[in-house]
Design a protein around this motif. Structure first.
Motif, PDB file in Angstrom:
ATOM      1  N   GLU A  34       0.821  -1.212   0.000  1.00 38.51           N
ATOM      2  CA  GLU A  34       0.000   0.000   0.000  1.00 38.51           C
ATOM      3  C   GLU A  34       0.857   1.266   0.000  1.00 38.51           C
ATOM      4  O   GLU A  34       0.463   2.293  -0.535  1.00 38.51           O
ATOM      5  N   GLY A  35       2.023   1.184   0.637  1.00 37.88           N
ATOM      6  CA  GLY A  35       2.906   2.340   0.695  1.00 37.88           C
ATOM      7  C   GLY A  35       4.101   2.226  -0.219  1.00 37.88           C
ATOM      8  O   GLY A  35       4.931   3.140  -0.273  1.00 37.88           O
ATOM      9  N   ASP A  36       4.204   1.131  -0.962  1.00 35.99           N
ATOM     10  CA  ASP A  36       5.350   0.875  -1.833  1.00 35.99           C
ATOM     11  C   ASP A  36       6.656   1.161  -1.083  1.00 35.99           C
ATOM     12  O   ASP A  36       7.518   1.921  -1.541  1.00 35.99           O
ATOM     13  N   CYS A  37       6.777   0.544   0.080  1.00 36.22           N
ATOM     14  CA  CYS A  37       7.972   0.781   0.897  1.00 36.22           C
ATOM     15  C   CYS A  37       8.397  -0.505   1.590  1.00 36.22           C
ATOM     16  O   CYS A  37       7.592  -1.413   1.771  1.00 36.22           O
ATOM     17  N   ILE A  38       9.655  -0.555   1.931  1.00 36.93           N
ATOM     18  CA  ILE A  38      10.205  -1.683   2.682  1.00 36.93           C
ATOM     19  C   ILE A  38      10.627  -1.187   4.054  1.00 36.93           C
ATOM     20  O   ILE A  38      11.319  -0.169   4.165  1.00 36.93           O
ATOM     21  N   GLU A  39      10.224  -1.906   5.080  1.00 39.12           N
ATOM     22  CA  GLU A  39      10.704  -1.622   6.432  1.00 39.12           C
ATOM     23  C   GLU A  39      11.634  -2.726   6.862  1.00 39.12           C
ATOM     24  O   GLU A  39      11.352  -3.909   6.657  1.00 39.12           O
ATOM     25  N   PHE A  40      12.743  -2.333   7.449  1.00 39.65           N
ATOM     26  CA  PHE A  40      13.755  -3.279   7.902  1.00 39.65           C
ATOM     27  C   PHE A  40      14.129  -2.895   9.325  1.00 39.65           C
ATOM     28  O   PHE A  40      14.517  -1.754   9.576  1.00 39.65           O
ATOM     29  N   LEU A  41      13.990  -3.817  10.246  1.00 37.40           N
ATOM     30  CA  LEU A  41      14.288  -3.550  11.662  1.00 37.40           C
ATOM     31  C   LEU A  41      15.164  -4.662  12.212  1.00 37.40           C
ATOM     32  O   LEU A  41      14.884  -5.845  11.997  1.00 37.40           O
ATOM     33  N   PHE A  42      16.234  -4.298  12.922  1.00 34.15           N
ATOM     34  CA  PHE A  42      17.066  -5.316  13.545  1.00 34.15           C
ATOM     35  C   PHE A  42      17.189  -5.120  15.046  1.00 34.15           C
ATOM     36  O   PHE A  42      18.135  -5.572  15.678  1.00 34.15           O
ATOM     37  N   SER A  43      16.216  -4.402  15.615  1.00 34.39           N
ATOM     38  CA  SER A  43      16.101  -4.290  17.062  1.00 34.39           C
ATOM     39  C   SER A  43      14.641  -4.023  17.376  1.00 34.39           C
ATOM     40  O   SER A  43      13.929  -3.436  16.559  1.00 34.39           O
ATOM     41  N   SER A  44      14.191  -4.443  18.558  1.00 36.94           N
ATOM     42  CA  SER A  44      12.790  -4.218  18.925  1.00 36.94           C
ATOM     43  C   SER A  44      12.619  -2.980  19.801  1.00 36.94           C
ATOM     44  O   SER A  44      11.526  -2.706  20.280  1.00 36.94           O
ATOM     45  N   GLU A  45      13.711  -2.211  19.991  1.00 41.95           N
ATOM     46  CA  GLU A  45      13.592  -1.031  20.845  1.00 41.95           C
ATOM     47  C   GLU A  45      12.783   0.067  20.165  1.00 41.95           C
ATOM     48  O   GLU A  45      12.597   0.058  18.946  1.00 41.95           O
ATOM     49  N   SER A  46      12.304   1.029  20.937  1.00 42.76           N
ATOM     50  CA  SER A  46      11.585   2.178  20.393  1.00 42.76           C
ATOM     51  C   SER A  46      12.535   2.985  19.511  1.00 42.76           C
ATOM     52  O   SER A  46      13.744   3.013  19.742  1.00 42.76           O
ATOM     53  N   TYR A  47      11.985   3.672  18.549  1.00 41.54           N
ATOM     54  CA  TYR A  47      12.830   4.440  17.621  1.00 41.54           C
ATOM     55  C   TYR A  47      12.048   5.654  17.099  1.00 41.54           C
ATOM     56  O   TYR A  47      10.833   5.775  17.307  1.00 41.54           O
ATOM     57  N   TYR A  48      12.762   6.547  16.413  1.00 41.12           N
ATOM     58  CA  TYR A  48      12.137   7.633  15.667  1.00 41.12           C
ATOM     59  C   TYR A  48      12.791   7.698  14.302  1.00 41.12           C
ATOM     60  O   TYR A  48      13.902   7.205  14.114  1.00 41.12           O
ATOM     61  N   GLY A  49      12.077   8.257  13.357  1.00 40.63           N
ATOM     62  CA  GLY A  49      12.586   8.302  12.003  1.00 40.63           C
ATOM     63  C   GLY A  49      13.428   9.533  11.741  1.00 40.63           C
ATOM     64  O   GLY A  49      13.153  10.611  12.259  1.00 40.63           O
ATOM     65  N   GLU A  50      14.438   9.360  10.909  1.00 43.09           N
ATOM     66  CA  GLU A  50      15.305  10.457  10.478  1.00 43.09           C
ATOM     67  C   GLU A  50      15.468  10.350   8.966  1.00 43.09           C
ATOM     68  O   GLU A  50      16.107   9.420   8.466  1.00 43.09           O
ATOM     69  N   ARG A  51      14.843  11.280   8.263  1.00 45.14           N
ATOM     70  CA  ARG A  51      14.889  11.236   6.812  1.00 45.14           C
ATOM     71  C   ARG A  51      16.303  11.498   6.323  1.00 45.14           C
ATOM     72  O   ARG A  51      16.938  12.481   6.687  1.00 45.14           O
ATOM     73  N   VAL A  52      16.789  10.592   5.461  1.00 46.45           N
ATOM     74  CA  VAL A  52      18.121  10.762   4.884  1.00 46.45           C
ATOM     75  C   VAL A  52      18.007  11.413   3.508  1.00 46.45           C
ATOM     76  O   VAL A  52      18.676  12.402   3.204  1.00 46.45           O
ATOM     77  N   ASP A  53      17.174  10.829   2.648  1.00 44.53           N
ATOM     78  CA  ASP A  53      16.913  11.406   1.327  1.00 44.53           C
ATOM     79  C   ASP A  53      15.575  10.895   0.837  1.00 44.53           C
ATOM     80  O   ASP A  53      14.793  10.354   1.637  1.00 44.53           O
ATOM     81  N   ASP A  54      15.289  11.052  -0.451  1.00 46.04           N
ATOM     82  CA  ASP A  54      13.976  10.679  -0.967  1.00 46.04           C
ATOM     83  C   ASP A  54      13.736   9.180  -0.918  1.00 46.04           C
ATOM     84  O   ASP A  54      12.595   8.726  -0.940  1.00 46.04           O
ATOM     85  N   LEU A  55      14.801   8.392  -0.816  1.00 49.72           N
ATOM     86  CA  LEU A  55      14.668   6.942  -0.811  1.00 49.72           C
ATOM     87  C   LEU A  55      14.736   6.357   0.608  1.00 49.72           C
ATOM     88  O   LEU A  55      14.030   5.419   0.921  1.00 49.72           O
ATOM     89  N   LEU A  56      15.565   6.911   1.448  1.00 54.02           N
ATOM     90  CA  LEU A  56      15.902   6.284   2.723  1.00 54.02           C
ATOM     91  C   LEU A  56      15.560   7.142   3.925  1.00 54.02           C
ATOM     92  O   LEU A  56      15.873   8.329   3.977  1.00 54.02           O
ATOM     93  N   THR A  57      14.871   6.518   4.883  1.00 53.69           N
ATOM     94  CA  THR A  57      14.709   7.074   6.223  1.00 53.69           C
ATOM     95  C   THR A  57      15.293   6.051   7.179  1.00 53.69           C
ATOM     96  O   THR A  57      14.959   4.863   7.074  1.00 53.69           O
ATOM     97  N   VAL A  58      16.157   6.479   8.086  1.00 58.16           N
ATOM     98  CA  VAL A  58      16.706   5.527   9.052  1.00 58.16           C
ATOM     99  C   VAL A  58      15.947   5.635  10.362  1.00 58.16           C
ATOM    100  O   VAL A  58      15.380   6.683  10.667  1.00 58.16           O
ATOM    101  N   TYR A  59      15.942   4.549  11.087  1.00 59.26           N
ATOM    102  CA  TYR A  59      15.284   4.521  12.384  1.00 59.26           C
ATOM    103  C   TYR A  59      16.362   4.575  13.474  1.00 59.26           C
ATOM    104  O   TYR A  59      17.238   3.713  13.534  1.00 59.26           O
ATOM    105  N   GLN A  60      16.273   5.595  14.318  1.00 55.66           N
ATOM    106  CA  GLN A  60      17.245   5.806  15.388  1.00 55.66           C
ATOM    107  C   GLN A  60      16.724   5.186  16.685  1.00 55.66           C
ATOM    108  O   GLN A  60      15.647   5.568  17.166  1.00 55.66           O
ATOM    109  N   GLY A  61      17.430   4.248  17.242  1.00 55.18           N
ATOM    110  CA  GLY A  61      17.017   3.603  18.477  1.00 55.18           C
ATOM    111  C   GLY A  61      17.052   4.569  19.645  1.00 55.18           C
ATOM    112  O   GLY A  61      18.025   5.295  19.815  1.00 55.18           O
ATOM    113  N   ARG A  62      15.985   4.571  20.438  1.00 52.99           N
ATOM    114  CA  ARG A  62      15.889   5.517  21.553  1.00 52.99           C
ATOM    115  C   ARG A  62      16.751   5.077  22.736  1.00 52.99           C
ATOM    116  O   ARG A  62      17.192   5.887  23.533  1.00 52.99           O
TER     117      ARG A  62
END
Lengths: 141, 151
Positions: A34-62
């Motif tokens: 539905e969003g034409d996106c891939i999510e990839f997570l290698f930790s179950s901790e809480s996180y927030y998003g940080e947009r890198v560019d039009d393709l990539l947003t990284v998730y920063q572990g809290r």
């Protein structure tokens, strides 16, 4: 908003019941059609998003303060554009699956900024280390 | 049946087999309309544990009914038209959930919650991001993230 979810509502009740059946999975990678996106997570901790560019947003572990995952956006569009100049990339898609590391590498090769490349590389290396593949029915070739 | 500013008609309620429908603020008139959640997203959310699941059941549902801003269009280098009608609800929920423990806590200070909806009114993702230092109710980089601000 209540601090406790109204469990009398069918939606919340069934949703929570399903989550209670199993603990969080690591790593986790999936394509969201539905969003034409891939999510990839290698930790179950809480996180927030940080947009890198039009393709990539990284998730920063809290808790860790480290990158613990990523969102790759506009996947079909990116693959379509990338394969116009690099048609050989399609060989990486087998049985409707793609190695996530290959996809991230393709994205990284567009980038000139060293700091951004490092973020792509971290995600790529994690995906390769974990042997992550993503099933993408829409990308038949 | 409702009507957009351009005269196009649409239904406030929306259904699709297997999808859950939740009320959200209608960008056309500020009233309410349904957005959908796919069974795939529900399942993927459950696999991520109780904290993320509670956030969908509680925080996200609150956010789409109490947005501080609503943006349209997801920017990208090519600016392709097929993304122009995607919506992003922005909110500052008073509570959040720890993804690891599932415990409720105060909303994350200095951040806003983004809830993304595609042009078929399907909610497909949400995440917390840093707020704009000049306007704490808006996300950082909003000028490059979105095509236009609805309200």
């Amino acid at each position: 908003m209540n601090s406790e979810i109204s469990l009398g509502e069918d939606f919340a009740t069934s949703l929570l019941a399903g989550a209670a059946e199993h603990p969080p999975e690591e790593p986790l990678a999936f394509y969201n059609d539905e969003g034409d996106c891939i999510e990839f997570l290698f930790s179950s901790e809480s996180y927030y998003g940080e947009r890198v560019d039009d393709l990539l947003t990284v998730y920063q572990g809290r808790d860790s303060g480290q990158i613990i995952g990523a969102l790759i956006k506009g996947v079909k569009r990116f693959v379509r554009h990338f394969t116009q100049t690099a048609p050989g990339f399609l060989i990486e898609i087998q049985d409707h699956k793609v190695r996530l590391g290959c996809l991230v590498t393709a994205g990284m090769w567009r980038v000139g900024d060293e700091l951004i490349v490092k973020k792509y590389k971290l995600i790529r290396d994690k995906a390769e280390e974990m042997g992550v593949e993503v099933e993408m029915p829409a990308l038949t070739c | 049946m409702a009507e957009t500013a351009s005269g196009a008609t649409y239904e406030k309620t929306k259904e699709r087999r297997g999808y859950a429908a939740i009320p959200a603020i209608d960008p056309h008139d500020g009233g309410e309309w349904d957005v959908l959640i796919s069974p795939q997203l529900l399942q993927q959310t459950q696999r991520r544990g109780m904290g993320r699941t509670k956030e969908l059941a509680d925080t996200v549902r609150w956010a789409v009914l109490h947005p501080t801003a609503l943006f349209r269009g997801i920017r990208d280098i090519e600016n392709e038209i097929d993304d122009d009608d995607w919506l992003c609800y922005v909110a500052t929920p008073p509570t959040a959930y720890d993804y690891k423990t599932g415990d409720v806590r105060d909303g994350w200070s200095g951040q806003v919650l983004l809830v993304c909806v595609n042009d078929e009114r399907v909610l497909f993702n949400w995440m917390w991001v840093d707020c704009d230092p000049e306007n704490p109710k808006w996300p950082i980089d909003h000028k490059v993230r979105f095509r236009e601000k609805v309200f």
